[in-house]
Enzyme design. Structure first.
Site, PDB file in Angstrom:
ATOM      1  N   GLU A  19       4.060   1.912  16.678  1.00 34.20           N
ATOM      2  CA  GLU A  19       5.019   1.376  15.554  1.00 34.20           C
ATOM      3  C   GLU A  19       6.243   2.408  15.614  1.00 34.20           C
ATOM      4  OE1 GLU A  19       3.873   1.500  10.946  1.00 34.20           O
ATOM      5  OE2 GLU A  19       5.587   3.011  11.301  1.00 34.20           O
ATOM      6  N   ARG A 125       3.953  -4.019   0.081  1.00 34.70           N
ATOM      7  CA  ARG A 125       4.586  -4.146  -1.006  1.00 34.70           C
ATOM      8  C   ARG A 125       5.886  -3.244  -0.911  1.00 34.70           C
ATOM      9  NH1 ARG A 125       3.584  -0.210  -6.023  1.00 34.70           N
ATOM     10  NH2 ARG A 125       4.411   1.037  -4.470  1.00 34.70           N
ATOM     11  N   ASP A 127       7.706   0.830  -0.716  1.00 31.98           N
ATOM     12  CA  ASP A 127       7.683   1.894  -1.795  1.00 31.98           C
ATOM     13  C   ASP A 127       8.820   1.747  -2.777  1.00 31.98           C
ATOM     14  OD1 ASP A 127       5.698   3.643  -1.404  1.00 31.98           O
ATOM     15  OD2 ASP A 127       6.787   4.170   0.835  1.00 31.98           O
ATOM     16  N   ALA A 145       1.500  -6.560  -2.595  1.00 32.73           N
ATOM     17  CA  ALA A 145       1.385  -7.178  -1.393  1.00 32.73           C
ATOM     18  C   ALA A 145       0.460  -8.317  -1.165  1.00 32.73           C
ATOM     19  CB  ALA A 145       0.495  -6.042  -0.292  1.00 32.73           C
ATOM     20  N   TYR A 180      -5.661   3.052   2.648  1.00 32.77           N
ATOM     21  CA  TYR A 180      -5.298   4.414   2.384  1.00 32.77           C
ATOM     22  C   TYR A 180      -6.634   5.147   2.227  1.00 32.77           C
ATOM     23  CZ  TYR A 180      -0.938   2.059   1.404  1.00 32.77           C
ATOM     24  OH  TYR A 180       0.307   1.273   1.285  1.00 32.77           O
ATOM     25  N   HIS A 184      -3.949   5.337  -2.306  1.00 34.94           N
ATOM     26  CA  HIS A 184      -2.792   5.027  -2.370  1.00 34.94           C
ATOM     27  C   HIS A 184      -2.374   5.956  -3.789  1.00 34.94           C
ATOM     28  CE1 HIS A 184       0.955   2.834  -4.083  1.00 34.94           C
ATOM     29  NE2 HIS A 184       1.278   2.883  -2.765  1.00 34.94           N
ATOM     30  N   GLN A 211      -2.799   3.962   6.370  1.00 33.99           N
ATOM     31  CA  GLN A 211      -2.066   5.375   6.399  1.00 33.99           C
ATOM     32  C   GLN A 211      -2.571   6.363   7.386  1.00 33.99           C
ATOM     33  OE1 GLN A 211       0.837   6.455   6.395  1.00 33.99           O
ATOM     34  NE2 GLN A 211       1.307   5.907   4.071  1.00 33.99           N
ATOM     35  N   LYS A 306      10.034   9.141  18.281  1.00 34.20           N
ATOM     36  CA  LYS A 306       9.435   9.974  19.287  1.00 34.20           C
ATOM     37  C   LYS A 306       8.300   9.510  20.162  1.00 34.20           C
ATOM     38  CE  LYS A 306      12.402  13.415  18.179  1.00 34.20           C
ATOM     39  NZ  LYS A 306      13.214  12.540  17.302  1.00 34.20           N
TER      40      LYS A 306
HETATM   41  P1  FAD Z   1      -0.324  -2.950  -2.863  1.00 39.56           P
HETATM   42  O1  FAD Z   1      -1.314  -3.435  -1.844  1.00 39.56           O
HETATM   43  O2  FAD Z   1       0.425  -3.955  -3.318  1.00 39.56           O
HETATM   44  O3  FAD Z   1      -0.832  -1.682  -3.628  1.00 39.56           O
HETATM   45  C1  FAD Z   1       0.138  -0.981  -4.066  1.00 39.56           C
HETATM   46  C2  FAD Z   1      -0.357  -0.252  -5.402  1.00 39.56           C
HETATM   47  O4  FAD Z   1      -0.730  -1.056  -6.348  1.00 39.56           O
HETATM   48  C3  FAD Z   1      -1.704   0.634  -5.109  1.00 39.56           C
HETATM   49  O5  FAD Z   1      -1.859   1.530  -5.841  1.00 39.56           O
HETATM   50  C4  FAD Z   1      -2.674  -0.443  -5.453  1.00 39.56           C
HETATM   51  O6  FAD Z   1      -4.265  -0.053  -5.820  1.00 39.56           O
HETATM   52  C5  FAD Z   1      -2.187  -1.285  -6.736  1.00 39.56           C
HETATM   53  N1  FAD Z   1      -2.347  -2.943  -6.831  1.00 39.56           N
HETATM   54  C6  FAD Z   1      -2.447  -3.582  -5.662  1.00 39.56           C
HETATM   55  N2  FAD Z   1      -2.615  -4.734  -6.211  1.00 39.56           N
HETATM   56  C7  FAD Z   1      -2.577  -4.774  -7.630  1.00 39.56           C
HETATM   57  C8  FAD Z   1      -2.702  -5.661  -8.434  1.00 39.56           C
HETATM   58  N3  FAD Z   1      -2.727  -7.006  -8.435  1.00 39.56           N
HETATM   59  N4  FAD Z   1      -2.792  -5.284  -9.804  1.00 39.56           N
HETATM   60  C9  FAD Z   1      -2.473  -3.962 -10.071  1.00 39.56           C
HETATM   61  N5  FAD Z   1      -2.396  -2.956  -9.290  1.00 39.56           N
HETATM   62  C10 FAD Z   1      -2.404  -3.516  -7.790  1.00 39.56           C
HETATM   63  N6  FAD Z   1       6.671   0.946   3.747  1.00 39.56           N
HETATM   64  C11 FAD Z   1       7.912   0.452   3.995  1.00 39.56           C
HETATM   65  O7  FAD Z   1       8.979   0.421   3.008  1.00 39.56           O
HETATM   66  N7  FAD Z   1       8.229   0.037   5.191  1.00 39.56           N
HETATM   67  C12 FAD Z   1       7.330  -0.221   6.098  1.00 39.56           C
HETATM   68  O8  FAD Z   1       7.655  -0.798   6.977  1.00 39.56           O
HETATM   69  C13 FAD Z   1       5.934   0.370   5.790  1.00 39.56           C
HETATM   70  N8  FAD Z   1       5.019   0.246   6.803  1.00 39.56           N
HETATM   71  C14 FAD Z   1       3.715   0.674   6.307  1.00 39.56           C
HETATM   72  C15 FAD Z   1       2.683   0.505   7.423  1.00 39.56           C
HETATM   73  C16 FAD Z   1       1.393   1.031   6.930  1.00 39.56           C
HETATM   74  C17 FAD Z   1       0.236   1.052   7.991  1.00 39.56           C
HETATM   75  C18 FAD Z   1       1.223   1.695   5.670  1.00 39.56           C
HETATM   76  C19 FAD Z   1      -0.189   2.300   5.404  1.00 39.56           C
HETATM   77  C20 FAD Z   1       2.277   1.795   4.892  1.00 39.56           C
HETATM   78  C21 FAD Z   1       3.376   1.318   5.068  1.00 39.56           C
HETATM   79  N9  FAD Z   1       4.647   1.387   4.166  1.00 39.56           N
HETATM   80  C22 FAD Z   1       5.849   0.813   4.597  1.00 39.56           C
HETATM   81  C23 FAD Z   1       4.361   2.072   2.914  1.00 39.56           C
HETATM   82  C24 FAD Z   1       3.963   1.061   1.830  1.00 39.56           C
HETATM   83  O9  FAD Z   1       4.980  -0.119   1.485  1.00 39.56           O
HETATM   84  C25 FAD Z   1       3.699   1.812   0.548  1.00 39.56           C
HETATM   85  O10 FAD Z   1       2.433   2.430   0.710  1.00 39.56           O
HETATM   86  C26 FAD Z   1       3.608   1.195  -0.714  1.00 39.56           C
HETATM   87  O11 FAD Z   1       3.677   1.959  -2.000  1.00 39.56           O
HETATM   88  C27 FAD Z   1       2.119   0.169  -0.886  1.00 39.56           C
HETATM   89  O12 FAD Z   1       2.380  -0.813  -0.247  1.00 39.56           O
HETATM   90  P2  FAD Z   1       0.883  -1.888  -0.053  1.00 39.56           P
HETATM   91  O13 FAD Z   1       1.351  -2.841   0.818  1.00 39.56           O
HETATM   92  O14 FAD Z   1      -0.199  -1.019  -0.072  1.00 39.56           O
HETATM   93  O15 FAD Z   1       0.805  -2.219  -1.697  1.00 39.56           O
END
Ligand code: FAD
Length: 318
Positions: A19, A125, A127, A145, A180, A184, A211, A306
């Site tokens: 990545e 989604r 952060d 997401a 995660y 998460h 993660q 890096k």
């Molecule tokens: P979601 O799957 O939407 O989950 C977010 C939270 O909400 C979780 O606690 C989940 O349990 C809860 N949840 C999910 N759906 C629902 C629902 N329907 N109702 C209620 N609660 C719900 N961040 C960036 O900004 N840019 C990047 O390029 C990036 N790349 C990443 C790559 C990887 C491999 C990983 C693991 C993370 C990356 N992140 C990135 C971080 C990520 O955006 C954050 O961890 C973010 O807080 C959660 O994203 P998610 O897609 O897991 O969210």
């Protein structure tokens, strides 16, 4: 080609992938190439390109006041994907976020992906914005997401936001979602978080990338629990070799993960960052050897700009 096809074609052999992060505005694309070039000998079939959230910037006004504006400091994800595909002939995976984008903007981005021949999308989604304590959904954008997964699938089926009828062309994207092993940060329990992951899978996600984690036990337990919930798509482990003393606080703070006591102790004894880097390499090699024995489909490395330490790790494994 879709990541699931790459995995299928590998017939059980573990693949190497990485990545990369777009450079800050004003930096040339060579910065990214310098990051990727040393790792091409390990034949990554795909390279992920992250997307950064927008953030507040403060601009000096002539009258001594400051003006607050919103800006994305590392734009260009899709352009970088196109450049990497063109230069290295590998698939690229743009990270597409809910946060910071309206549904229309997301749709235009996905249409661009279709034109660029991008087959894979990482649906996230995002952060909270820098300077904000909690994640606030963008007005007119997706909340979770899973909503993005639905939207991406619609586009693949030729169904657009304003169209009632389906278009003729179908081009299903291969969709990655985040998982995660340490839960998460916002999820009230591991079980809750896994339920939400299962919902993303049921909505059409094709693979999971985790993660970063530093104790394989956490990944193994995560995979076992996911399998019990009938999450039967590939779960790709994310690996990050620790490289500096600063990572001891930066990685937990940024990625909401724990570091194991043994690793913390080793880093504590190191006299400089050169020693820390060597410790990080050895830790990752041991971690990856065990993951290879487990039969993971891909070892996915977070480069964070890096490559030298990842190269040393990969040389021991591939
Ligand atoms: P979601 O799957 O939407 O989950 C977010 C939270 O909400 C979780 O606690 C989940 O349990 C809860 N949840 C999910 N759906 C629902 C629902 N329907 N109702 C209620 N609660 C719900 N961040 C960036 O900004 N840019 C990047 O390029 C990036 N790349 C990443 C790559 C990887 C491999 C990983 C693991 C993370 C990356 N992140 C990135 C971080 C990520 O955006 C954050 O961890 C973010 O807080 C959660 O994203 P998610 O897609 O897991 O969210």
């Amino acid at each position: 080609m879709k990541i699931t096809e790459h995995i299928k074609n590998a017939k059980g052999k573990t693949l190497f992938s990485l990545e990369v992060i777009p450079p800050t505005k004003g930096t040339g694309i060579e910065d990214i190439y310098r990051n990727i070039d040393p790792l091409m000998e390990f034949n990554p079939p795909f390279i992920d390109v992250t997307t950064s959230r927008e953030e507040y910037v403060y601009i000096q006004k002539g009258n001594g006041l400051m003006e607050r504006k919103i800006s994305r400091m590392r734009p260009g994800t899709l352009g970088i994907c196109a450049s990497i595909q063109h230069k290295y002939n590998v698939d690229t995976v743009p990270h597409v976020l809910c946060g910071g984008f309206t549904k229309e903007e997301t749709e235009y981005l996905l249409v661009d992906c279709l034109y660029l021949g991008i087959d894979n999308i990482m649906a996230l989604r995002g952060d909270a914005m820098k300077g904000e304590n909690n994640y606030i959904p963008t007005e007119g954008g997706h909340r979770y997401a899973i909503d993005l997964v639905d939207h991406i699938n619609d586009i693949g089926r030729g169904k657009y936001l304003t169209d009632e009828k389906r278009c003729e062309t179908e081009s299903k994207f291969c969709i990655g979602v985040a998982g995660y092993p340490e839960k998460h940060i916002e999820a009230p329990s591991m079980n809750y978080d896994l339920q939400k992951l299962k919902e993303k899978v049921d909505a059409g996600a094709d693979y999971v990338v985790t993660q970063m984690f530093f104790e394989n036990r956490k990944y193994f337990e995560f995979v076992a629990e996911a399998r019990k919930m009938d999450i039967d798509i590939p779960i790709i482990p994310g690996i990050k070799p620790v490289a500096t003393k600063g990572h001891l606080s930066l990685l937990p703070k940024t990625f909401k993960i724990d570091l194991p006591e043994d690793l913390i102790k080793e880093i504590g004894k190191a006299k400089d960052n050169a020693e820390v880097k060597q410790i990080g390499i050895e830790w990752s090699v041991n971690q990856c050897r065990e993951l290879l024995d487990f039969g993971v489909p891909v070892l996915h490395f977070y480069s964070m700009g890096k490559s030298d330490n990842i190269k040393k790790v990969a040389r021991e494994l591939f």
